[in-house]
Design a protein around this motif. Structure first.
Motif, PDB file in Angstrom:
ATOM      1  N   VAL A  30       0.817  -1.208   0.000  1.00 44.26           N
ATOM      2  CA  VAL A  30       0.000   0.000   0.000  1.00 44.26           C
ATOM      3  C   VAL A  30       0.854   1.263   0.000  1.00 44.26           C
ATOM      4  O   VAL A  30       0.413   2.333   0.392  1.00 44.26           O
ATOM      5  CB  VAL A  30      -0.990   0.022   1.188  1.00 44.26           C
ATOM      6  N   TYR A  31       2.085   1.146  -0.445  1.00 40.75           N
ATOM      7  CA  TYR A  31       2.965   2.288  -0.562  1.00 40.75           C
ATOM      8  C   TYR A  31       3.144   2.684  -2.022  1.00 40.75           C
ATOM      9  O   TYR A  31       3.269   1.833  -2.909  1.00 40.75           O
ATOM     10  CB  TYR A  31       4.350   1.980   0.024  1.00 40.75           C
ATOM     11  N   SER A  32       3.196   3.976  -2.245  1.00 46.12           N
ATOM     12  CA  SER A  32       3.649   4.499  -3.528  1.00 46.12           C
ATOM     13  C   SER A  32       5.174   4.478  -3.502  1.00 46.12           C
ATOM     14  O   SER A  32       5.788   4.809  -2.486  1.00 46.12           O
ATOM     15  CB  SER A  32       3.140   5.935  -3.711  1.00 46.12           C
ATOM     16  N   VAL A  33       5.789   4.069  -4.604  1.00 46.66           N
ATOM     17  CA  VAL A  33       7.247   3.966  -4.663  1.00 46.66           C
ATOM     18  C   VAL A  33       7.758   4.785  -5.833  1.00 46.66           C
ATOM     19  O   VAL A  33       7.184   4.750  -6.925  1.00 46.66           O
ATOM     20  CB  VAL A  33       7.685   2.498  -4.813  1.00 46.66           C
ATOM     21  N   GLY A  34       8.815   5.516  -5.595  1.00 48.74           N
ATOM     22  CA  GLY A  34       9.391   6.340  -6.634  1.00 48.74           C
ATOM     23  C   GLY A  34      10.884   6.138  -6.766  1.00 48.74           C
ATOM     24  O   GLY A  34      11.550   5.685  -5.834  1.00 48.74           O
ATOM     25  N   TRP A  35      11.390   6.483  -7.947  1.00 44.16           N
ATOM     26  CA  TRP A  35      12.827   6.528  -8.188  1.00 44.16           C
ATOM     27  C   TRP A  35      13.216   7.978  -8.431  1.00 44.16           C
ATOM     28  O   TRP A  35      12.536   8.704  -9.169  1.00 44.16           O
ATOM     29  CB  TRP A  35      13.206   5.700  -9.417  1.00 44.16           C
ATOM     30  N   PHE A  36      14.308   8.372  -7.811  1.00 42.76           N
ATOM     31  CA  PHE A  36      14.873   9.707  -7.984  1.00 42.76           C
ATOM     32  C   PHE A  36      16.341   9.544  -8.345  1.00 42.76           C
ATOM     33  O   PHE A  36      16.925   8.482  -8.158  1.00 42.76           O
ATOM     34  CB  PHE A  36      14.755  10.507  -6.683  1.00 42.76           C
ATOM     35  N   ARG A  42      24.054  18.788  -8.913  1.00 37.40           N
ATOM     36  CA  ARG A  42      22.682  19.034  -9.315  1.00 37.40           C
ATOM     37  C   ARG A  42      21.728  18.596  -8.212  1.00 37.40           C
ATOM     38  O   ARG A  42      22.073  17.792  -7.347  1.00 37.40           O
ATOM     39  CB  ARG A  42      22.356  18.295 -10.618  1.00 37.40           C
ATOM     40  N   GLU A  43      20.523  19.113  -8.274  1.00 39.15           N
ATOM     41  CA  GLU A  43      19.527  18.736  -7.288  1.00 39.15           C
ATOM     42  C   GLU A  43      18.960  17.354  -7.624  1.00 39.15           C
ATOM     43  O   GLU A  43      18.925  16.944  -8.783  1.00 39.15           O
ATOM     44  CB  GLU A  43      18.398  19.775  -7.258  1.00 39.15           C
ATOM     45  N   ARG A  44      18.480  16.689  -6.587  1.00 34.40           N
ATOM     46  CA  ARG A  44      17.839  15.395  -6.797  1.00 34.40           C
ATOM     47  C   ARG A  44      16.525  15.616  -7.545  1.00 34.40           C
ATOM     48  O   ARG A  44      15.781  16.558  -7.238  1.00 34.40           O
ATOM     49  CB  ARG A  44      17.600  14.714  -5.458  1.00 34.40           C
ATOM     50  N   TYR A  94      18.096   6.737  -6.380  1.00 29.10           N
ATOM     51  CA  TYR A  94      17.492   6.389  -5.102  1.00 29.10           C
ATOM     52  C   TYR A  94      16.073   5.901  -5.310  1.00 29.10           C
ATOM     53  O   TYR A  94      15.354   6.410  -6.158  1.00 29.10           O
ATOM     54  CB  TYR A  94      17.418   7.622  -4.186  1.00 29.10           C
ATOM     55  N   CYS A  95      15.650   4.948  -4.479  1.00 26.52           N
ATOM     56  CA  CYS A  95      14.241   4.617  -4.433  1.00 26.52           C
ATOM     57  C   CYS A  95      13.670   5.115  -3.111  1.00 26.52           C
ATOM     58  O   CYS A  95      14.394   5.245  -2.119  1.00 26.52           O
ATOM     59  CB  CYS A  95      13.991   3.132  -4.621  1.00 26.52           C
ATOM     60  N   ALA A  96      12.397   5.395  -3.134  1.00 32.86           N
ATOM     61  CA  ALA A  96      11.733   5.951  -1.964  1.00 32.86           C
ATOM     62  C   ALA A  96      10.308   5.433  -1.896  1.00 32.86           C
ATOM     63  O   ALA A  96       9.716   5.088  -2.929  1.00 32.86           O
ATOM     64  CB  ALA A  96      11.735   7.474  -2.024  1.00 32.86           C
ATOM     65  N   ALA A  97       9.765   5.388  -0.699  1.00 33.75           N
ATOM     66  CA  ALA A  97       8.410   4.870  -0.512  1.00 33.75           C
ATOM     67  C   ALA A  97       7.635   5.779   0.430  1.00 33.75           C
ATOM     68  O   ALA A  97       8.194   6.361   1.364  1.00 33.75           O
ATOM     69  CB  ALA A  97       8.446   3.454   0.040  1.00 33.75           C
ATOM     70  N   GLY A  98       6.349   5.872   0.166  1.00 34.74           N
ATOM     71  CA  GLY A  98       5.490   6.685   1.023  1.00 34.74           C
ATOM     72  C   GLY A  98       4.068   6.150   0.993  1.00 34.74           C
ATOM     73  O   GLY A  98       3.602   5.668  -0.044  1.00 34.74           O
ATOM     74  N   ILE A 104      -2.150   6.433  -6.181  1.00 41.69           N
ATOM     75  CA  ILE A 104      -1.542   7.756  -6.134  1.00 41.69           C
ATOM     76  C   ILE A 104      -0.039   7.629  -6.366  1.00 41.69           C
ATOM     77  O   ILE A 104       0.613   6.769  -5.790  1.00 41.69           O
ATOM     78  CB  ILE A 104      -1.793   8.442  -4.781  1.00 41.69           C
ATOM     79  N   VAL A 105       0.508   8.499  -7.197  1.00 41.30           N
ATOM     80  CA  VAL A 105       1.942   8.555  -7.434  1.00 41.30           C
ATOM     81  C   VAL A 105       2.434   9.939  -7.064  1.00 41.30           C
ATOM     82  O   VAL A 105       1.945  10.934  -7.595  1.00 41.30           O
ATOM     83  CB  VAL A 105       2.290   8.265  -8.907  1.00 41.30           C
ATOM     84  N   PHE A 106       3.396  10.004  -6.179  1.00 38.98           N
ATOM     85  CA  PHE A 106       3.950  11.279  -5.756  1.00 38.98           C
ATOM     86  C   PHE A 106       5.127  11.673  -6.641  1.00 38.98           C
ATOM     87  O   PHE A 106       5.939  10.841  -7.014  1.00 38.98           O
ATOM     88  CB  PHE A 106       4.447  11.199  -4.310  1.00 38.98           C
ATOM     89  N   ILE A 107       5.220  12.948  -6.921  1.00 41.06           N
ATOM     90  CA  ILE A 107       6.392  13.483  -7.609  1.00 41.06           C
ATOM     91  C   ILE A 107       7.280  14.237  -6.621  1.00 41.06           C
ATOM     92  O   ILE A 107       8.497  14.210  -6.710  1.00 41.06           O
ATOM     93  CB  ILE A 107       5.965  14.408  -8.758  1.00 41.06           C
ATOM     94  N   ARG A 108       6.662  14.876  -5.646  1.00 40.88           N
ATOM     95  CA  ARG A 108       7.427  15.651  -4.665  1.00 40.88           C
ATOM     96  C   ARG A 108       8.227  14.728  -3.742  1.00 40.88           C
ATOM     97  O   ARG A 108       7.710  13.750  -3.223  1.00 40.88           O
ATOM     98  CB  ARG A 108       6.490  16.497  -3.811  1.00 40.88           C
ATOM     99  N   GLN A 109       9.469  15.062  -3.530  1.00 38.43           N
ATOM    100  CA  GLN A 109      10.322  14.250  -2.662  1.00 38.43           C
ATOM    101  C   GLN A 109       9.794  14.213  -1.239  1.00 38.43           C
ATOM    102  O   GLN A 109       9.918  13.198  -0.550  1.00 38.43           O
ATOM    103  CB  GLN A 109      11.744  14.816  -2.668  1.00 38.43           C
ATOM    104  N   THR A 110       9.213  15.305  -0.819  1.00 36.95           N
ATOM    105  CA  THR A 110       8.748  15.397   0.560  1.00 36.95           C
ATOM    106  C   THR A 110       7.589  14.457   0.862  1.00 36.95           C
ATOM    107  O   THR A 110       7.274  14.205   2.021  1.00 36.95           O
ATOM    108  CB  THR A 110       8.330  16.836   0.895  1.00 36.95           C
ATOM    109  N   ALA A 111       6.961  13.932  -0.159  1.00 39.85           N
ATOM    110  CA  ALA A 111       5.859  12.996   0.048  1.00 39.85           C
ATOM    111  C   ALA A 111       6.349  11.597   0.383  1.00 39.85           C
ATOM    112  O   ALA A 111       5.565  10.758   0.826  1.00 39.85           O
ATOM    113  CB  ALA A 111       4.980  12.954  -1.197  1.00 39.85           C
TER     114      ALA A 111
END
Length: 125
Positions: A30-36, A42-44, A94-98, A104-111
């Motif tokens: 039940v987590y959205s997962v993203g790659w950054f 440069r910024e992430r 990097y991979c991240a989960a929220g 829902i798919v988040f684009i903002r890193q803070t999510a």
């Protein structure tokens, strides 16, 4: 939730790599997962993300048509298939989960609350 990214390496331009993001935690499904990715100086930036449910996906314009994100909930793993790699794709990925609602798919890193350690991708020209 702990995340472990792997699969990076050195590849020639035009080549392919598949990154894996293995997660722990029984609620991964039940987590959205993203790659950054973040290149030196440069910024992430957001690369791709996938929701849970019907597998909704989103991509940065720079990787559309070349990268594909997918997930295997049975293996608690999210993949990033990268084809037609370019030198400008060179970065630490990097991979991240929220936690998120259905698809829902988040684009903002803070999510994203949880982050892996990163895996280096280097594309030579």
């Amino acid at each position: 939730v702990q995340l472990q990214a792997s699969g990076g390496g050195l590849v020639q331009a035009g080549g392919s790599l598949r990154l894996s993001c293995e997660t722990s935690g029984r609620t991964f499904s039940v987590y959205s997962v993203g790659w950054f990715r973040q290149a030196p100086g440069r910024e992430r930036e957001f690369v791709a993300g996938i929701g849970w449910g019907d597998g909704n996906t989103r991509y940065a314009d720079s990787v559309k048509g070349r990268f594909t994100i997918s997930r295997d909930n049975a293996k608690n793993t999210v993949y990033l298939e990268m084809n037609s790699l370019k030198p400008e794709d060179t970065s630490l990925y990097y991979c991240a989960a929220g936690q998120a609602g259905w698809d829902i798919v988040f684009i903002r890193q803070t999510a994203y609350r949880y982050w892996g350690q990163g895996t280096q991708v280097t594309v030579s020209s």
